[in-house]
Design an enzyme around this catalytic site. Structure first.
Site, PDB file in Angstrom:
ATOM      1  CB  VAL A  17      40.187  -3.483  58.770  1.00 12.93           C
ATOM      2  CG1 VAL A  17      40.998  -4.179  59.875  1.00 12.93           C
ATOM      3  CG2 VAL A  17      40.213  -1.975  58.966  1.00 12.93           C
ATOM      4  NE  ARG A  49      29.523  -5.676  48.516  1.00 15.88           N
ATOM      5  CZ  ARG A  49      29.618  -4.863  49.565  1.00 15.88           C
ATOM      6  NH1 ARG A  49      28.551  -4.624  50.302  1.00 15.88           N
ATOM      7  NH2 ARG A  49      30.783  -4.314  49.882  1.00 15.88           N
ATOM      8  CE  LYS A 107      35.610   3.877  65.562  1.00 19.80           C
ATOM      9  NZ  LYS A 107      36.134   2.881  64.591  1.00 19.80           N
ATOM     10  CD  GLU A 131      46.570  -1.709  71.420  1.00 17.00           C
ATOM     11  OE1 GLU A 131      46.252  -0.497  71.446  1.00 17.00           O
ATOM     12  OE2 GLU A 131      47.055  -2.312  72.395  1.00 17.00           O
ATOM     13  N   GLY A 136      43.995   2.972  65.917  1.00 16.78           N
ATOM     14  CA  GLY A 136      44.624   2.232  64.832  1.00 16.78           C
ATOM     15  C   GLY A 136      45.855   1.450  65.245  1.00 16.78           C
ATOM     16  N   GLY A 189      39.818  10.370  50.836  1.00 18.13           N
ATOM     17  CA  GLY A 189      39.468   9.111  51.475  1.00 18.13           C
ATOM     18  C   GLY A 189      39.575   9.121  52.986  1.00 18.13           C
ATOM     19  CE  LYS A 207      38.664   5.621  67.230  1.00 19.11           C
ATOM     20  NZ  LYS A 207      39.297   6.401  66.139  1.00 19.11           N
ATOM     21  N   GLY A 306      43.001   3.410  58.879  1.00 19.51           N
ATOM     22  CA  GLY A 306      43.503   2.849  57.635  1.00 19.51           C
ATOM     23  C   GLY A 306      43.619   1.345  57.711  1.00 19.51           C
TER      24      GLY A 306
END
Length: 433
Positions: A17, A49, A107, A131, A136, A189, A207, A306
């Site tokens: 993100v 990192r 969240k 938001e 998402g 994924g 949520k 995502g």
């Protein structure tokens, strides 16, 4: 007139993100400036990192000292996308103390300690926007908090976890078992290496707590949310749902009691009719129904996770917070004036679909019906079918009318004690009717 001095933004976390947030801030810098009324400048990026190559980000902005970054004093907005409880909580409160507003996608932290974070934001006259913490890219928090502020929300019902929806959808459409569908979700994924937060319902419960708090103007923590995951959902459950003209979804359900004196929040698998709009939500998509007194039924649908979708929600909050900063007036904060209690799951009125393995002999149905009557639970439909394998067993499927969940749970326990009941094949709640 546009202000020439840029608003400075600190980014905490640069994973899936965070990297998308940085990319959009760079590639859409002119548009963001036009919408805000001032340019925004990425002033620092805190990571764990520092040696990792991050395309498009000036290495000079990278730091491992997140605390020093949020304490700088010249930071206008802190974007927190590191997740977890600590150090995120301390970093957010430190940001408020040093003059920055915060945009978060966290969240878990908001569901656990949202009241304290809101109080800290209010104390220092700063914004806390989130938001991206729920569903998402789908605009949901702000419509509940602002667009429906003049209405009375009675129910929020939805699919808020893409991983579990993908798994259940594959079980329904392909006939796969739970493990097989989870393996496919992992390979694509959609599921983490450790999928516990998703498949056990923790993600959806966090949520649900956030949504219930906003919708009902009361404080709801994740511990108030009844939670069940999907790990016990079987191919037989999916087949039973299909025979009823239903499908199975993991639902987050937040409701105001009929008398308006309490609220409930719960997450669990449920059968919903194929005619319900949520039944058609496929793969990793999310969808949420909001039922309000004046507005009626509203549906919000879209990608619920995502990098790019979540970053879209983060950037939307960034624009709003920056505008508030220029106007020297924070946006709406926490609204918890109703102080409604959260009822226990046993008090919630629900319906059950119960599949039993019973002895195939006369009188069994009467015994089962007696148990339901003794528990004060009314039966809606019954379907009994003998087996062809000469096992001496039959399948008995009972769908109840709505009753307190405690009475329904008590009914199941009483059924288990009958000598003629060889096993409870499946139990699932029925919603959306």
């Amino acid at each position: 007139m546009m202000r020439t001095r840029p608003l400075k933004v600190a980014l905490l976390g640069c994973g899936v993100v965070g990297s998308e947030v940085a990319r959009i801030m760079t590639t859409h810098a002119d548009d963001l400036a036009a919408r805000i009324g001032a340019p925004v400048e990425l002033a620092g990026v805190a990571v764990r990192r520092p040696s990792k190559v991050r395309e498009g980000i000036d290495p000079a902005l990278i730091t491992t000292d997140a605390t020093a970054l949020v304490k700088r004093g010249d930071i206008d907005v802190v974007i927190e996308v590191i997740g977890g409880i600590e150090p995120a909580r301390t970093l957010i409160t430190t940001a408020f103390e040093h003059g920055a507003s915060v945009v978060s996608a966290n969240k878990a932290l908001l569901a656990e300690d949202g009241a304290a974070l809101h109080a800290a934001a209010e104390q220092h006259g700063r914004d806390l926007y989130y938001e991206a913490a729920v569903a998402g890219a789908i605009p949901l928090v702000r419509p509940l908090r602002e667009s429906l502020a003049g209405d009375k929300v009675n129910r929020v019902l939805g699919i808020v976890n893409g991983t579990t929806n993908f798994i259940l959808d594959k079980m329904d459409t392909s006939g796969a078992g739970y493990s097989e569908a989870l393996d496919e979700a992992t390979a694509l994924g959609y599921a983490e290496a450790d999928p516990t937060a998703d498949v056990e319902g923790f993600d959806a419960a966090a949520k649900a707590a956030i949504l219930a708090g906003i919708a009902f103007h009361t404080r709801v923590k994740i511990g108030d949310v009844h939670r069940e995951g999907i790990t016990e959902v079987t191919a037989a459950d999916i087949a039973s749902a299909r025979r009823m003209g239903c499908t199975v979804k993991l639902l987050a359900i937040c409701e105001r009691a009929a008398d308006g004196q309490s609220v409930t929040a719960r997450v669990h698998p449920a059968m919903i009719p194929l005619s319900h709009p949520l039944a058609s939500v496929r793969e990793a998509y999310n969808a949420v129904f909001v039922e309000a007194e004046a507005a009626g039924q509203l549906m919000f649908y879209g990608p619920g996770a995502g990098g790019a979708p979540t970053a879209s929600a983060v950037l939307g909050d960034l624009v709003a917070v920056c505008r508030n900063k220029l106007n020297e007036a924070p946006g709406p904060g926490e609204s918890a004036y109703t102080r409604l209690p959260v009822s226990a799951m046993g008090e919630v009125v629900t319906r059950y679909h119960i599949s039993l393995d019973v002895a195939d002999k006369p009188g069994v149905l009467a015994q089962v019906a007696t148990v339901f009557a003794e528990q004060g639970v009314s039966i809606d439909t019954v379907r009994q079918k003998g087996r062809q394998d000469k096992s001496g067993e039959a399948s008995l499927v009972v769908v109840t009318h709505r009753a307190p969940d405690a009475a329904l749970s008590g009914t199941v326990e009483a059924l288990r004690k009958l000598d003629t009941v060889r096993g409870v094949a499946s139990i699932m709640r029925v919603e959306g009717e």
